[in-house]
Design an enzyme around this catalytic site. Structure first.
Site: not given
Length: 651
Positions: A342, A477, A371, A393, A389, A523, A391
């Site tokens: 992000c 969420k 991670r 946004h 991911q 997200h 991902d």
């Protein structure tokens, strides 16, 4: 003397239907259940008293709202499993009295108990422990609650560091313990079932290493896992599902099908995709990237490592540091492997000023993040240290947000359906209205976001379970959990509001009024991660991917050496048409080749011999349905192309 109950020696109980009744002071929930119905008393597991779970045998302390919980209530199963964990611990202490007790909570699949013992538990030990559990169960031992002053408890357990630590952390001036028979007592908040005779069906499953409080720097313990159900029928069904899950284990199939590996020399939690796994991964990624472009997203790419200053602004350096790899000291600054995509997308958005006419801005990336996962929690493809991911946004205006959420949720459902998942569960996580002060963002932001999520699910007629006070601190969420082929739930897609990062990075757009405003930010991840989604697919299909996903869609099998040239021609023809095809021209019997292709779960085996070479055909064998007879090559191509283009789940 009158038998009637006077005001001074009675309490008022309010039942779930709103009715009230006076009962003697000191009455227990079990007494109340008996007064309602003997059957209810037999079925009762635990009670809810003034909103808190109570032992059925714990006396009421005053007027109370009382609800009797039976096996139909999920909370009752948790209590039942917690009691079974205590039964396990009592059996262990009888057999191995030198053992010290850690914690023994219920979990989604059963329960576990952590023990400190120098000698490792063996499979034979588990059999002995389970047998002793059944002996104790047959005795109908009561679970009895004992209240102990904190200082007394600390002195009593002076030689038991785990109990002392728990008492120091969790106990007030007085704390509860539970006994079970003459030899067992443990610090525990409870509640429990009345006696061991209520525990009807359980099974010990495995033993594994664990760390005290999950911290690898603390004492190493042994964890015994088990499961328990209210009936043997439910237990047997669960054990059957476990056996099926073992057959589908993506780690086992990943090795057998040569899809991926984890290399010790490289380090744990880092995935190596082999050629066949790489093919499947490419299909998954290509589908998502195509969908991005078709649905109005812009594809972006961000670096794997960035200055630590970025992560300080985003807050990750402070709030997420335990999950990040240590920073690298370079010549100009500290750099950090990215744990999230992000902030990179935010920098792309922030690189120029946007007008309201530019919005929504949808930035999508299949970005690899890193991670730090503890060694004890990593699990094949499901929990790793490096993963990619899908991902995205979205930066938009308040007027656009509801349509954007609808599009995200529809995208999530389309993704599930495409890859063969029809069933899913959705959860909407909301805040506590600001009561705790733990959530970021203004009340009007939360109201706007939560209303947008609620209206979006209504527009799509999605069934959603509201989870109060379960939102992230930075926004509400929706989580979508798929149901796989054997009924397991997997967390997959997330649509998450964020009130924090737009403020931290001072994001703006010029609105229609000519003034600068802060955009809303969402997200959105649909696969979750490529690695984990790949693992779920392996287990869902038991490695037998549908034709459009299969790493090898067909194998050509010449019967003898004189058929190899024709087989090469067939394989070349299929390859030219875009099929993923291999040629097995080894000097082996064709039945062996078929058997090995079957084990590799290849959808189609095309056997060619004299007849096929003469007629320009192939003898088609399907991995599931067996011999399909002879087909012209063009006929086979048309049939398999139809399956591929339609993304059919079965062939």
């Amino acid at each position: 003397m009158s038998d009637s109950i006077t005001i001074s020696d009675s309490v008022t109980v309010t039942l779930p239907d709103g009715s009230q009744k006076a009962v003697p002071a000191g009455s227990r929930p079990l007494d109340i259940a008996k007064s309602i119905s003997p059957r209810l008393a037999d079925d009762a597991v635990v009670a809810r008293v003034n909103g808190q779970l109570y032992d059925l045998t714990r006396p009421l302390e005053g007027d109370a709202k009382v609800e009797i919980l039976t096996s139909k209530n999920p909370e009752a199963l948790e209590v039942y499993r917690h009691s079974t964990a205590h039964l396990l611990a009592a059996a262990v202490l009888e057999l191995f009295p030198e053992t010290k007790l850690g914690i023994g909570p219920p979990i989604d699949t059963g329960f576990y108990y952590d023990f400190q013992r120098e000698t490792p538990f063996t499979p034979e030990d588990l059999e002995k422990i389970e047998a002793r559990m059944w002996e104790l169960q047959a005795k109908g031992l009561p679970f009895e609650r004992v209240m102990t002053p904190k200082e007394v408890g600390l002195k009593k357990y002076a030689d038991d560091w785990m109990k002392c630590e728990l008492i120091q952390e969790r106990a007030g001036d007085i704390f509860s313990e539970y006994t079970l028979g003459p030899h067992f007592i443990d610090f525990c908040r409870g509640p429990h079932v009345p006696s061991t005779s209520r525990i009807k069906a359980f099974k010990l499953l495995s033993v594994a290493g664990a760390y005290w409080k999950g911290d690898e720097h603390k004492a190493k313990l042994q964890r015994i896992y088990g499961t328990a159900f209210f009936s043997k029928k439910d237990l047997d069904a669960y054990l059957e599902r476990l056996e099926e899950a073992k057959k589908r284990d993506h780690r086992k199939l990943g090795q057998e099908l040569d899809l991926f590996s984890i290399q010790e020399l490289a380090g744990p939690g880092l995935i190596f995709f082999h050629p066949k796994g790489g093919r499947v991964r490419k299909i998954i990624e290509d589908w998502m990237r195509d969908q991005y472009l078709n649905r109005g997203y812009s594809l972006v790419y961000t670096p794997h490592v960035m200055r630590r200053d970025l992560w300080k602004i985003s807050g990750h350096a402070s709030y997420y540091s335990d999950n990040m790899f240590k920073p690298m000291e370079l010549d100009d600054a500290e750099y950090q492997l990215k744990p999230m995509n992000c902030p990179g997308h935010i920098l792309i958005y922030k690189d120029k000023m946007h007008s309201y006419r530019d919005l929504p801005v949808r930035l999508g990336e299949l970005g690899t993040v890193y991670r730090y996962e503890r060694s004890g929690v990593m699990h094949g493809l499901m929990r790793v240290r490096g993963f990619t991911q899908d991902d995205a946004h979205i930066f938009c205006t308040p007027e656009q947000i509801e349509d954007e959420v609808v599009s995200c949720l529809q995208f999530a459902v389309d993704t599930l359906n495409t890859f063969g998942f029809d069933d899913y569960e959705a959860e909407l996580s909301t805040w506590d209205g600001g009561a705790s002060g733990k959530y970021d963002g203004a009340p009007e932001q939360w109201q706007l976001a939560e209303n947008a999520l609620k209206r979006a699910v209504e527009r799509l007629n999605m069934k959603v379970k509201v989870m109060p006070d379960e939102a992230a601190f930075y926004g509400p969420k929706i989580d979508v959990k798929l149901v796989d082929a054997i009924g397991r739930l997997w967390q997959l897609s997330t649509v998450q509001f964020d009130f924090t990062l737009p403020r931290r990075f001072e994001l703006e757009y010029v609105a229609e009024d000519g003034k600068k405003h802060q955009p809303l930010m969402v997200h959105r991840a649909l696969y979750g991660s490529i690695e984990r989604f790949f693992g779920i697919l392996i287990e869902h299909y038991a490695g037998a991917f549908p034709v459009w996903l299969a790493p090898v869609q067909a194998v050509v099998l010449p019967i003898t050496d004189r058929h190899v040239d024709y087989a090469k021609g067939v394989a070349g023809r299929l390859d030219a048409e875009g099929l993923r095809v291999t040629l097995d021209d080894r000097k082996e019997k064709v039945n062996l080749k078929i058997r090995e292709a079957q084990l590799q779960k290849i959808p189609y085996m095309l056997v060619v011999g004299d007849r096929e070479a003469l007629t320009g055909s192939v003898s088609v064998r399907n991995r599931k349905h067996g011999d399909q007879g002879a087909q012209q090559v063009d006929e086979f191509l048309a049939a398999i192309r139809k399956l591929i283009d339609s993304k059919a789940r079965t062939e």
